[in-house]
Design an enzyme around this catalytic site. Structure first.
Site, PDB file in Angstrom:
ATOM      1  N   ASP A  76      45.832  28.876  35.377  1.00 21.83           N
ATOM      2  CA  ASP A  76      47.247  28.709  35.688  1.00 21.83           C
ATOM      3  C   ASP A  76      47.574  27.242  35.998  1.00 21.83           C
ATOM      4  O   ASP A  76      46.830  26.565  36.717  1.00 21.83           O
ATOM      5  CB  ASP A  76      47.590  29.587  36.901  1.00 21.83           C
ATOM      6  CG  ASP A  76      49.074  29.687  37.175  1.00 21.83           C
ATOM      7  OD1 ASP A  76      49.875  29.595  36.228  1.00 21.83           O
ATOM      8  OD2 ASP A  76      49.439  29.886  38.361  1.00 21.83           O
ATOM      9  N   HIS A  77      48.678  26.737  35.438  1.00 21.77           N
ATOM     10  CA  HIS A  77      49.224  25.413  35.775  1.00 21.77           C
ATOM     11  C   HIS A  77      48.190  24.286  35.707  1.00 21.77           C
ATOM     12  O   HIS A  77      47.984  23.556  36.679  1.00 21.77           O
ATOM     13  CB  HIS A  77      49.857  25.432  37.167  1.00 21.77           C
ATOM     14  CG  HIS A  77      51.165  26.136  37.232  1.00 21.77           C
ATOM     15  ND1 HIS A  77      52.295  25.662  36.603  1.00 21.77           N
ATOM     16  CD2 HIS A  77      51.527  27.289  37.833  1.00 21.77           C
ATOM     17  CE1 HIS A  77      53.299  26.505  36.818  1.00 21.77           C
ATOM     18  NE2 HIS A  77      52.859  27.496  37.557  1.00 21.77           N
ATOM     19  N   GLY A  91      56.959  29.541  45.501  1.00 22.31           N
ATOM     20  CA  GLY A  91      56.719  29.491  46.941  1.00 22.31           C
ATOM     21  C   GLY A  91      57.758  30.174  47.809  1.00 22.31           C
ATOM     22  O   GLY A  91      57.693  30.091  49.037  1.00 22.31           O
ATOM     23  N   GLY A 139      57.118  32.098  39.662  1.00 16.63           N
ATOM     24  CA  GLY A 139      57.851  32.133  40.924  1.00 16.63           C
ATOM     25  C   GLY A 139      58.556  33.444  41.181  1.00 16.63           C
ATOM     26  O   GLY A 139      59.630  33.480  41.784  1.00 16.63           O
ATOM     27  N   SER A 152      57.820  35.879  43.198  1.00 15.04           N
ATOM     28  CA  SER A 152      57.748  36.467  44.545  1.00 15.04           C
ATOM     29  C   SER A 152      59.101  36.485  45.241  1.00 15.04           C
ATOM     30  O   SER A 152      59.357  37.333  46.089  1.00 15.04           O
ATOM     31  CB  SER A 152      56.733  35.704  45.403  1.00 15.04           C
ATOM     32  OG  SER A 152      55.415  35.913  44.953  1.00 15.04           O
ATOM     33  N   ASN A 170      54.425  36.016  37.438  1.00 19.58           N
ATOM     34  CA  ASN A 170      53.383  35.465  38.295  1.00 19.58           C
ATOM     35  C   ASN A 170      53.631  35.813  39.757  1.00 19.58           C
ATOM     36  O   ASN A 170      54.753  35.674  40.252  1.00 19.58           O
ATOM     37  CB  ASN A 170      53.314  33.948  38.137  1.00 19.58           C
ATOM     38  CG  ASN A 170      52.756  33.541  36.776  1.00 19.58           C
ATOM     39  OD1 ASN A 170      52.551  34.367  35.896  1.00 19.58           O
ATOM     40  ND2 ASN A 170      52.511  32.263  36.624  1.00 19.58           N
ATOM     41  N   VAL A 171      52.559  36.228  40.430  1.00 20.69           N
ATOM     42  CA  VAL A 171      52.664  36.639  41.832  1.00 20.69           C
ATOM     43  C   VAL A 171      51.577  35.916  42.628  1.00 20.69           C
ATOM     44  O   VAL A 171      50.389  36.131  42.395  1.00 20.69           O
ATOM     45  CB  VAL A 171      52.495  38.163  41.990  1.00 20.69           C
ATOM     46  CG1 VAL A 171      52.727  38.568  43.448  1.00 20.69           C
ATOM     47  CG2 VAL A 171      53.420  38.928  41.060  1.00 20.69           C
ATOM     48  N   THR A 221      52.682  33.861  46.115  1.00 22.77           N
ATOM     49  CA  THR A 221      53.164  33.727  47.489  1.00 22.77           C
ATOM     50  C   THR A 221      53.165  35.064  48.225  1.00 22.77           C
ATOM     51  O   THR A 221      52.751  35.161  49.390  1.00 22.77           O
ATOM     52  CB  THR A 221      54.577  33.118  47.509  1.00 22.77           C
ATOM     53  OG1 THR A 221      54.533  31.833  46.883  1.00 22.77           O
ATOM     54  CG2 THR A 221      55.087  32.965  48.924  1.00 22.77           C
TER      55      THR A 221
END
Length: 291
Positions: free
Chosen positions: A82-83, A182, A210, A212, A231-232, A234
């Site tokens: 990821d990233h 975040g 992002g 979450s 994507n999960v 936080t």
């Protein structure tokens, strides 16, 4: 049992309009909680890890543990970097056994983003590894409890997304429609109309970073318009810490790590089941499993 490529999992999700939550992990107990949740939910699984977490965990440990657990559970699983913005790290992940990588040059100009993404696509193709890239910029918050928003000029331009796909032949594209990395509060406003236009023009699996901080109602909507991976991270981190603090406060004399961490793993497991059920990936293990 070998790991699946992310492309394999997401093509089915795209065709049948569901999404597979991709869970970030950086320690063993969090990872096992995710595996336990996906096993109970009978959902295909995308596990992902960032470069700093790999440095903490060890890249070969990551691949070995994920591969072994997926085989034991007969769980269709993809392992995703990821990233990443470093070609050496990306190449190492590809050659070590990751089945998907993300090249994130979204903060660079369009030409640099496309050029680097094309390089990674060329690097990954011989290994049958999926490539994810990002066009537009997902926000990052300094205050996870604030109700933030990002400007429309940071969001993905539909025509730019088409040009980017044609230039790079990327497999999966992360788009910016208002989410912020975040966030703890679920108050983000998503630009669903923008997503509809991107999906109509592109016709490939799309990713929502992002997630979450996104409302459940919006998450249900986006899976109708090409979002196949959310994507999960936080939400799992918050669950991990809150559960650990509660366990230690209620049991101040407990010193056995396994007794402490089993509560954390259970809480993570329930979060995973909840998210997989919401996005309609639960119960999808009817798909063929590799031998």
């Amino acid at each position: 049992m070998s790991l699946y490529t992310m492309k394999e999992l997401l093509q089915d999700a795209y065709a049948k309009q569901y999404a597979i939550p991709a869970f970030n992990f950086d320690n063993f107990d969090l990872l096992m909680g995710v595996f336990e949740g996906a096993t109970e939910a009978q959902s295909p699984l995308i596990l992902q890890i960032t470069q700093p977490a790999i440095e903490f965990f060890g890249i070969e440990n990551v691949v070995d543990i994920v591969r072994n657990e997926a085989a034991i559970r007969k769980l269709p699983t993809a392992l995703h970097l990821d990233h990443a913005d470093n070609l050496e790290i990306i190449e190492s992940a590809i050659k070590t056994g990751f089945t998907s990588v993300m090249i994130d040059y979204s903060e660079k100009d369009f030409a640099d983003n496309a050029r680097m993404t094309q390089k990674v696509v060329e690097l990954a193709r011989p290994f049958n590894v999926t490539v994810e890239a990002e066009i537009g910029q997902v926000g990052v918050t300094a205050d996870p409890l604030s109700c933030s928003s990002i400007s429309t000029d940071m969001m993905t331009d539909p025509q730019a997304a088409i040009t980017f796909k044609e230039a790079t032949d990327v497999d999966v594209l992360a788009v910016s429609i208002g989410t912020i990395h975040g966030m703890k509060v679920k108050e983000m406003q998503l630009d669903i109309e923008r997503l509809q236009e991107i999906n109509a023009k592109l016709g490939i699996p799309l990713v929502l970073h992002g997630s979450s901080g996104a409302r459940e109602a919006d998450l249900k909507k986006v899976i109708n318009y090409g979002i196949t991976k959310t994507n999960v991270e936080t939400e799992l981190r918050v669950t991990f810490r809150n559960t650990l603090e509660k366990m230690l406060a209620e049991n101040p004399n407990e010193i056995k790590p396994r007794n402490i961490m089993k509560h954390v793993r259970e809480a993570i497991k329930q979060k995973v089941i909840q998210r997989q059920t919401l996005l309609k990936s639960a119960g999808r293990i009817a798909m063929s499993v590799k031998s």
